[in-house]
Motif scaffolding. Structure first.
Motif, PDB file in Angstrom:
ATOM      1  N   LYS A 109      11.209   7.151  -9.295  1.00 37.05           N
ATOM      2  CA  LYS A 109      10.699   7.399 -10.652  1.00 37.05           C
ATOM      3  C   LYS A 109       9.607   8.469 -10.612  1.00 37.05           C
ATOM      4  N   SER A 110       9.711   9.470 -11.491  1.00 30.93           N
ATOM      5  CA  SER A 110       8.736  10.554 -11.532  1.00 30.93           C
ATOM      6  C   SER A 110       7.507  10.212 -12.363  1.00 30.93           C
ATOM      7  N   ASN A 111       7.651   9.264 -13.278  1.00 30.68           N
ATOM      8  CA  ASN A 111       6.513   8.823 -14.084  1.00 30.68           C
ATOM      9  C   ASN A 111       5.664   7.852 -13.260  1.00 30.68           C
ATOM     10  N   GLU A 112       4.405   8.208 -13.031  1.00 27.76           N
ATOM     11  CA  GLU A 112       3.550   7.425 -12.144  1.00 27.76           C
ATOM     12  C   GLU A 112       3.418   5.979 -12.587  1.00 27.76           C
ATOM     13  N   ARG A 113       3.188   5.749 -13.875  1.00 28.16           N
ATOM     14  CA  ARG A 113       2.993   4.401 -14.378  1.00 28.16           C
ATOM     15  C   ARG A 113       4.261   3.558 -14.206  1.00 28.16           C
ATOM     16  N   GLU A 114       5.397   4.149 -14.514  1.00 26.61           N
ATOM     17  CA  GLU A 114       6.663   3.440 -14.353  1.00 26.61           C
ATOM     18  C   GLU A 114       6.928   3.132 -12.881  1.00 26.61           C
ATOM     19  N   ALA A 115       6.588   4.084 -12.011  1.00 23.49           N
ATOM     20  CA  ALA A 115       6.804   3.887 -10.583  1.00 23.49           C
ATOM     21  C   ALA A 115       5.941   2.747 -10.050  1.00 23.49           C
ATOM     22  N   LEU A 116       4.685   2.709 -10.455  1.00 24.93           N
ATOM     23  CA  LEU A 116       3.786   1.645 -10.007  1.00 24.93           C
ATOM     24  C   LEU A 116       4.249   0.287 -10.519  1.00 24.93           C
ATOM     25  N   ASP A 117       4.685   0.242 -11.773  1.00 23.68           N
ATOM     26  CA  ASP A 117       5.187  -1.015 -12.333  1.00 23.68           C
ATOM     27  C   ASP A 117       6.427  -1.490 -11.578  1.00 23.68           C
ATOM     28  N   TRP A 118       7.264  -0.548 -11.143  1.00 28.44           N
ATOM     29  CA  TRP A 118       8.506  -0.881 -10.427  1.00 28.44           C
ATOM     30  C   TRP A 118       8.222  -1.633  -9.131  1.00 28.44           C
ATOM     31  N   LEU A 119       7.067  -1.359  -8.523  1.00 27.03           N
ATOM     32  CA  LEU A 119       6.740  -1.982  -7.247  1.00 27.03           C
ATOM     33  C   LEU A 119       6.471  -3.478  -7.366  1.00 27.03           C
ATOM     34  N   PHE A 120       6.158  -3.943  -8.577  1.00 28.88           N
ATOM     35  CA  PHE A 120       5.877  -5.370  -8.762  1.00 28.88           C
ATOM     36  C   PHE A 120       7.187  -6.139  -8.916  1.00 28.88           C
ATOM     37  N   GLN A 121       7.726  -6.472  -7.785  1.00 27.99           N
ATOM     38  CA  GLN A 121       8.966  -7.245  -7.754  1.00 27.99           C
ATOM     39  C   GLN A 121       8.883  -8.251  -6.623  1.00 27.99           C
ATOM     40  N   GLY A 122       9.703  -9.279  -6.692  1.00 27.88           N
ATOM     41  CA  GLY A 122       9.676 -10.296  -5.648  1.00 27.88           C
ATOM     42  C   GLY A 122       8.313 -10.956  -5.550  1.00 27.88           C
ATOM     43  N   GLN A 123       7.715 -10.958  -4.360  1.00 26.77           N
ATOM     44  CA  GLN A 123       6.453 -11.640  -4.119  1.00 26.77           C
ATOM     45  C   GLN A 123       5.231 -10.729  -4.231  1.00 26.77           C
ATOM     46  N   VAL A 124       5.430  -9.498  -4.665  1.00 29.23           N
ATOM     47  CA  VAL A 124       4.325  -8.547  -4.725  1.00 29.23           C
ATOM     48  C   VAL A 124       3.283  -8.981  -5.763  1.00 29.23           C
ATOM     49  N   GLU A 125       2.048  -9.152  -5.310  1.00 28.29           N
ATOM     50  CA  GLU A 125       0.942  -9.529  -6.192  1.00 28.29           C
ATOM     51  C   GLU A 125      -0.030  -8.380  -6.426  1.00 28.29           C
ATOM     52  N   ALA A 126      -0.056  -7.412  -5.507  1.00 29.26           N
ATOM     53  CA  ALA A 126      -1.019  -6.322  -5.611  1.00 29.26           C
ATOM     54  C   ALA A 126      -0.434  -5.048  -5.017  1.00 29.26           C
ATOM     55  N   VAL A 127      -0.767  -3.912  -5.633  1.00 22.61           N
ATOM     56  CA  VAL A 127      -0.381  -2.596  -5.131  1.00 22.61           C
ATOM     57  C   VAL A 127      -1.652  -1.784  -4.922  1.00 22.61           C
ATOM     58  N   VAL A 128      -1.822  -1.254  -3.740  1.00 23.26           N
ATOM     59  CA  VAL A 128      -2.944  -0.371  -3.430  1.00 23.26           C
ATOM     60  C   VAL A 128      -2.387   1.044  -3.393  1.00 23.26           C
ATOM     61  N   TYR A 129      -2.836   1.860  -4.332  1.00 27.50           N
ATOM     62  CA  TYR A 129      -2.296   3.213  -4.514  1.00 27.50           C
ATOM     63  C   TYR A 129      -3.335   4.217  -4.057  1.00 27.50           C
ATOM     64  N   THR A 130      -3.052   4.896  -2.945  1.00 30.90           N
ATOM     65  CA  THR A 130      -4.018   5.838  -2.387  1.00 30.90           C
ATOM     66  C   THR A 130      -3.666   7.259  -2.803  1.00 30.90           C
ATOM     67  N   LYS A 131      -4.714   8.043  -3.065  1.00 30.70           N
ATOM     68  CA  LYS A 131      -4.538   9.401  -3.591  1.00 30.70           C
ATOM     69  C   LYS A 131      -5.342  10.432  -2.801  1.00 30.70           C
ATOM     70  N   GLY A 132      -5.399  10.250  -1.489  1.00 32.45           N
ATOM     71  CA  GLY A 132      -6.088  11.209  -0.644  1.00 32.45           C
ATOM     72  C   GLY A 132      -7.549  11.347  -1.015  1.00 32.45           C
ATOM     73  N   LYS A 135       0.865  -1.176   0.000  1.00 32.87           N
ATOM     74  CA  LYS A 135       0.000   0.000   0.000  1.00 32.87           C
ATOM     75  C   LYS A 135       0.905   1.229   0.000  1.00 32.87           C
ATOM     76  N   ILE A 136       0.693   2.145  -0.922  1.00 35.64           N
ATOM     77  CA  ILE A 136       1.560   3.315  -1.031  1.00 35.64           C
ATOM     78  C   ILE A 136       0.726   4.529  -1.434  1.00 35.64           C
ATOM     79  N   SER A 137       1.093   5.696  -0.927  1.00 27.09           N
ATOM     80  CA  SER A 137       0.339   6.913  -1.237  1.00 27.09           C
ATOM     81  C   SER A 137       0.993   7.676  -2.383  1.00 27.09           C
ATOM     82  N   ASP A 138       0.225   8.597  -2.972  1.00 26.14           N
ATOM     83  CA  ASP A 138       0.763   9.409  -4.059  1.00 26.14           C
ATOM     84  C   ASP A 138       1.900  10.310  -3.569  1.00 26.14           C
ATOM     85  N   GLU A 139       1.929  10.639  -2.282  1.00 28.78           N
ATOM     86  CA  GLU A 139       2.989  11.473  -1.729  1.00 28.78           C
ATOM     87  C   GLU A 139       4.289  10.706  -1.550  1.00 28.78           C
TER      88      GLU A 139
END
Length: 323
Positions: free
Chosen positions: A205-228, A193-197
């Motif tokens: 990474k400043s590009n949002e899409r690239e940054a979110l894709d970067w999080l999928f490593q190792g055992q990560v199956e899901a990313v919850v991206y919160t934006k206030g 779980k990670i926030s936009d801040e």
């Protein structure tokens, strides 16, 4: 029944009696039990599910207050240890007019940082259970080693690991040390779980899409991206995206809102039979985001983290009105 094991800091937040003022100028505070893992455990319990807190407190009045508060809410405290070697952690907070926060922490060291990893052996963990942790107690300490020991235990039994970086830079020797620790633990989680801040800081990474894709490593199956106030999006490793735009409220204190969000999300996970995480989130993810956004939005309309968490009946009633 499935359980949450929330490991990390439990502390006292001192919330200012004045808003839109610098911390140094605040003249009075109200004490509230807090700490991100503690807030998450409290959210799960107040929503009617099973949560255990794994931490260590000082043998002091603030430690007594935390234990009594958790007991009253229904959070399990049999794994909350006490020590005379350090005091319970404190955090002083200032609030802007919009409810944004600035922190000053007193924990050099605090009792939670001295938690010995050998105590992890006493936890009765099963494949149905969920672990939640943040980055505050990943500073170099005995507690960091305990986090790793509990993660290893969850991996061994087939449980689910949830990581919310919850960046608090004033607690670190340098931003680089914080970033490095977070990056070390991300691949060991199943849900991040990670926030936009926090996204750019954590990923670099400043590009949002690239940054979110970067999080999928190792055992990560899901990313919850919160934006206030803009809600949240759930991303799965196969490219699935599910979103909810959030609820419009007038916030007065955002302390604990992110913790309430992920606590509500975990509560919904606990209520489902153990199954493929990807399949479960594809089926129920959008509704889980809606539920979690609502809980978080309610928390922002009151002062204090735990005291503002709604109970299940109130959440269900509020969501029914929103339909």
């Amino acid at each position: 029944m499935r359980h949450l094991f929330a490991i990390g800091e439990a502390l006292i937040d001192f919330i200012p009696n004045q808003t839109d003022i610098l911390l140094k100028d605040v003249e009075g505070f109200t004490r509230q039990v807090g700490g991100a893992p503690c807030n998450v455990a409290a959210t799960v319990a107040k929503l009617g599910d099973q949560a255990e807190m794994v931490t260590q407190l000082g043998e002091d009045a603030f430690g007594d207050l935390i234990v009594s508060t958790l007991d009253e809410i229904g959070v399990g405290t049999k794994h909350v240890l006490r020590t005379s070697e350090a005091m319970t952690a404190l955090a002083f907070v200032s609030l802007t007019a919009s409810g944004a926060r600035d922190f000053s922490f007193y924990r050099k060291p605090s009792a939670d940082m001295l938690y010995d990893k050998v105590n992890i052996e006493t936890l009765d963990v099963h494949a149905d259970d969920i672990m939640h942790f943040c980055s505050v107690d990943l500073v170099e300490s005995e507690m960091r080693e305990a986090h790793q020991a509990l993660i290893d235990t969850f991996h061994r039994v087939g449980g689910t690991v949830v990581f919310d970086p919850n960046v608090r830079l004033p607690l670190w020797d340098s931003p680089e040390a914080c970033q490095q620790a977070i990056r070390q633990f991300i691949p060991q989680a199943h849900i991040v779980k990670i926030s936009d801040e926090e996204l750019e800081f954590v990923t670099g990474k400043s590009n949002e899409r690239e940054a979110l894709d970067w999080l999928f490593q190792g055992q990560v199956e899901a990313v919850v991206y919160t934006k206030g106030a803009e809600g949240a999006t759930l991303y799965l490793a196969d490219g699935t995206e599910l979103s909810h735009g959030g609820f419009k409220v007038q916030p007065i204190d955002t302390t604990g809102a992110g913790d309430a969000f992920i606590g509500a999300f975990i509560a919904r996970l606990l209520e489902e039979d153990k199954q493929s995480l990807s399949d479960l989130l594809k089926k129920n993810g959008e509704d889980m985001l809606r539920f979690s956004n609502y809980v978080a939005s309610v928390v922002t309309t009151q002062y204090g983290a735990i005291s503002s968490i709604p109970e299940r009946e109130a959440v269900e009633a509020g969501l029914n009105k929103e339909q």
